[in-house]
Structure formats: C-alpha cells, structure tokens
Design a protein around this motif. Structure first.
Motif, PDB file in Angstrom:
ATOM      1  N   MET A 134       0.801  -1.222   0.000  1.00 21.06           N
ATOM      2  CA  MET A 134       0.000   0.000   0.000  1.00 21.06           C
ATOM      3  C   MET A 134       0.836   1.275   0.000  1.00 21.06           C
ATOM      4  O   MET A 134       0.433   2.286  -0.584  1.00 21.06           O
ATOM      5  N   LYS A 135       1.986   1.252   0.642  1.00 18.66           N
ATOM      6  CA  LYS A 135       2.757   2.496   0.747  1.00 18.66           C
ATOM      7  C   LYS A 135       3.330   2.931  -0.598  1.00 18.66           C
ATOM      8  O   LYS A 135       3.773   4.068  -0.738  1.00 18.66           O
ATOM      9  N   ASP A 136       3.279   2.042  -1.593  1.00 20.25           N
ATOM     10  CA  ASP A 136       3.696   2.415  -2.948  1.00 20.25           C
ATOM     11  C   ASP A 136       2.548   2.975  -3.770  1.00 20.25           C
ATOM     12  O   ASP A 136       2.754   3.475  -4.878  1.00 20.25           O
ATOM     13  N   ASN A 137       1.308   2.870  -3.245  1.00 19.37           N
ATOM     14  CA  ASN A 137       0.156   3.457  -3.934  1.00 19.37           C
ATOM     15  C   ASN A 137       0.177   4.972  -3.770  1.00 19.37           C
ATOM     16  O   ASN A 137       0.394   5.466  -2.656  1.00 19.37           O
ATOM     17  N   PRO A 138      -0.064   5.728  -4.812  1.00 16.33           N
ATOM     18  CA  PRO A 138      -0.109   7.195  -4.678  1.00 16.33           C
ATOM     19  C   PRO A 138      -1.137   7.664  -3.655  1.00 16.33           C
ATOM     20  O   PRO A 138      -0.927   8.659  -2.959  1.00 16.33           O
ATOM     21  N   ASP A 139      -2.272   6.922  -3.554  1.00 20.97           N
ATOM     22  CA  ASP A 139      -3.326   7.311  -2.611  1.00 20.97           C
ATOM     23  C   ASP A 139      -3.363   6.412  -1.385  1.00 20.97           C
ATOM     24  O   ASP A 139      -4.357   6.384  -0.652  1.00 20.97           O
ATOM     25  N   GLY A 140      -2.295   5.676  -1.128  1.00 21.90           N
ATOM     26  CA  GLY A 140      -2.197   4.888   0.099  1.00 21.90           C
ATOM     27  C   GLY A 140      -3.139   3.700   0.138  1.00 21.90           C
ATOM     28  O   GLY A 140      -3.253   2.958  -0.840  1.00 21.90           O
ATOM     29  N   GLY A 141      -3.811   3.534   1.257  1.00 19.43           N
ATOM     30  CA  GLY A 141      -4.708   2.400   1.412  1.00 19.43           C
ATOM     31  C   GLY A 141      -5.487   2.480   2.700  1.00 19.43           C
ATOM     32  O   GLY A 141      -5.375   3.450   3.464  1.00 19.43           O
ATOM     33  N   VAL A 142      -6.272   1.455   2.950  1.00 17.35           N
ATOM     34  CA  VAL A 142      -7.124   1.403   4.135  1.00 17.35           C
ATOM     35  C   VAL A 142      -7.001   0.021   4.770  1.00 17.35           C
ATOM     36  O   VAL A 142      -7.092  -0.995   4.077  1.00 17.35           O
TER      37      VAL A 142
END
Length: 266
Positions: A134-142
């Motif tokens: 998730m930390k590589d996603n531009p919008d993070g995660g949940v």
C-alpha cells in the motif's frame, strides 16, 4: 444498495476469514460496489463455496487464496501472490478470528495461543505485508480491523478472545499514527452480538440469553452480518477519508445501555 455500485471500482480489497459469516458478508458488499475482491482463510472448501455464491449474486469474479494467518511464511506467500496477480492492494480487512468457551483457570496454553495468534498475530502479519504494497500506492490504502465490544468490557469464559480484541484497539491506534505518512488509514469496527452460524456454534448462545440481549439493547435487535459489512464499507470509502485510528461500535446501543436496567423491547 446502500452505497453506489461503482464506489470501489478499480480498488483491490482483501478480506481474511472471508469464507463465512461476517467476512463473507463484507466480501459480498465490496463486490456489489465494484471492488476486485480477494478472500482468504484456512479452509479451502469454505473459500470455494463463498466465491461461487458471491459470483452468482454479484457477477463479479472472486479470487481466493488459502492462508494460515498465524504463520508468517503463509502470509508472505499470500501477499506475494496478490502483488503478482493484482499488482496492487487498496483495502485490507483483518477479519480472521476464533473463539471457544473455557474456564480461565482451566485454559491451556495451546488454547490461549490458538486464539491470540489468529487474532493479534494474524492482524499484525497481514497488516505488515499489506503496508509493503500500500505504501507504494499514490493514494495509500485502508486497513480495517474487526474487533468486538468484548474487547472493551471483557467476556467471561472467553479470555483469549476478549484480550486479543482489546489488543486490537491499541494495535489500530498505533498503526494509524505510524502509517498516516504513507496515506494508510487504520480503523477498527467493534461488533456486539452478530447472529451468524459461527457465533451459534462457537459460543452456544441460548434463546433466553439472546432475548435478554435484545431487551438490553435500545434497538431491540442484534446485528446481522450486513450491518458490520456496511460499517466496514463506510470506513473504506472516500466519505471516511479523514477518519483514522477510531473504533466504530456496531451493536444497536447495547454497549452503553446494558447497565440502565431498562427493558427496551417494551
């Protein structure tokens, strides 16, 4: 439909313990709302049956993986497969759980470890490897952890479960504080009594006790799996984008009202 059918379109959601009960309901509602759903648990037959039922209901392809959340190698393999097959992960619901009734003074270490490792260790391992993606996603995660009100007020004869659910609160707040910098939100949903086959099998609630719980609850009812699923979807949705590190109790008001001595069914 409670939410827009495409609100999670393009999002990949993993639900552990997704083959039965609350986890299956959560997976179903995410699929209805457009998510690419993955369910994972220890029992392959439950996963296969749940995937078939959800696919027939929603028309969405459901991916499933067998995993033992108590074992790091198994969890690592799960998330390696998700990264390879999906390329991303946006939502993790830590729903794997276990429970049985025992006098605390007769509880074996093996029994204690089985519950604590499933709930706490499993949530830690899954969250850790989810964060790596998730930390590589531009919008993070949940990340949404499934606790219980027993983690707030205790539960006689269910010491390891109540203790583990209590630990999930500190776990949730700590990760929410740490991982906010990655745009990862971490929250907890704490159900009260939820009427599922697993609840009846593991806890063995009598009709008399169930009726007492209803009388002690302002809404005069116990929750159904969908009630928990909708709370999870809310916390995963853009409507909750500034909600982080909270515990959302879903029990019809039973937690705060049970000491009033009022019969709410009248």
């Amino acid at each position: 439909m409670v939410f827009k059918e495409d609100i999670f379109s393009g999002k990949v959601a993993l639900i552990t313990g997704g083959g039965t009960g609350i986890g299956k309901a959560i997976a179903t509602e995410f699929a209805k709302c457009g998510a690419d759903v993955i369910i994972a648990s220890r029992k392959l037959e439950n996963l296969q049956k749940a995937a078939d039922e959800i696919e027939k209901l929603t028309g969405k392809k459901i991916t499933y993986y067998q995993v033992n959340v108590r074992q790091e190698d198994s969890v690592r393999e799960l998330f390696d497969n998700i990264k390879k097959d999906k390329g991303r992960l946006d939502i993790l619901v830590n729903n794997s759980g276990a429970n049985f009734l025992s006098l605390s003074e007769e509880l074996s270490l093996r029994g204690w470890n089985a519950i604590v490792e499933t709930i706490l260790t499993g949530s830690f391992l899954c969250s850790k490897y989810a964060c790596h993606i998730m930390k590589d996603n531009p919008d993070g995660g949940v990340i949404i952890n499934i606790g219980a009100t027993t983690g707030i007020f205790g539960s006689p004869f269910a010491l390891p479960s109540a203790t583990s659910k209590a630990g999930l609160e500190a776990f949730t707040k700590t990760l929410a504080a740490e991982w906010g910098r990655y745009k990862i939100r971490v929250n907890l949903v704490a159900p009260g009594v939820v009427w599922t086959e697993g609840f009846v099998k593991n806890v063995g609630v009598s009709e008399d006790l169930l009726e007492k719980i209803k009388r002690d609850t302002p809404q005069g009812r116990v929750a159904e799996p969908e009630d928990i699923a909708w709370a999870v979807l809310f916390l995963a949705s853009p409507a909750a984008r500034c909600i982080n590190g909270v515990t959302l109790i879903v029990d019809g008001g039973h937690y705060f009202a049970k000491g009033f001595g009022i019969n709410f069914s009248q």
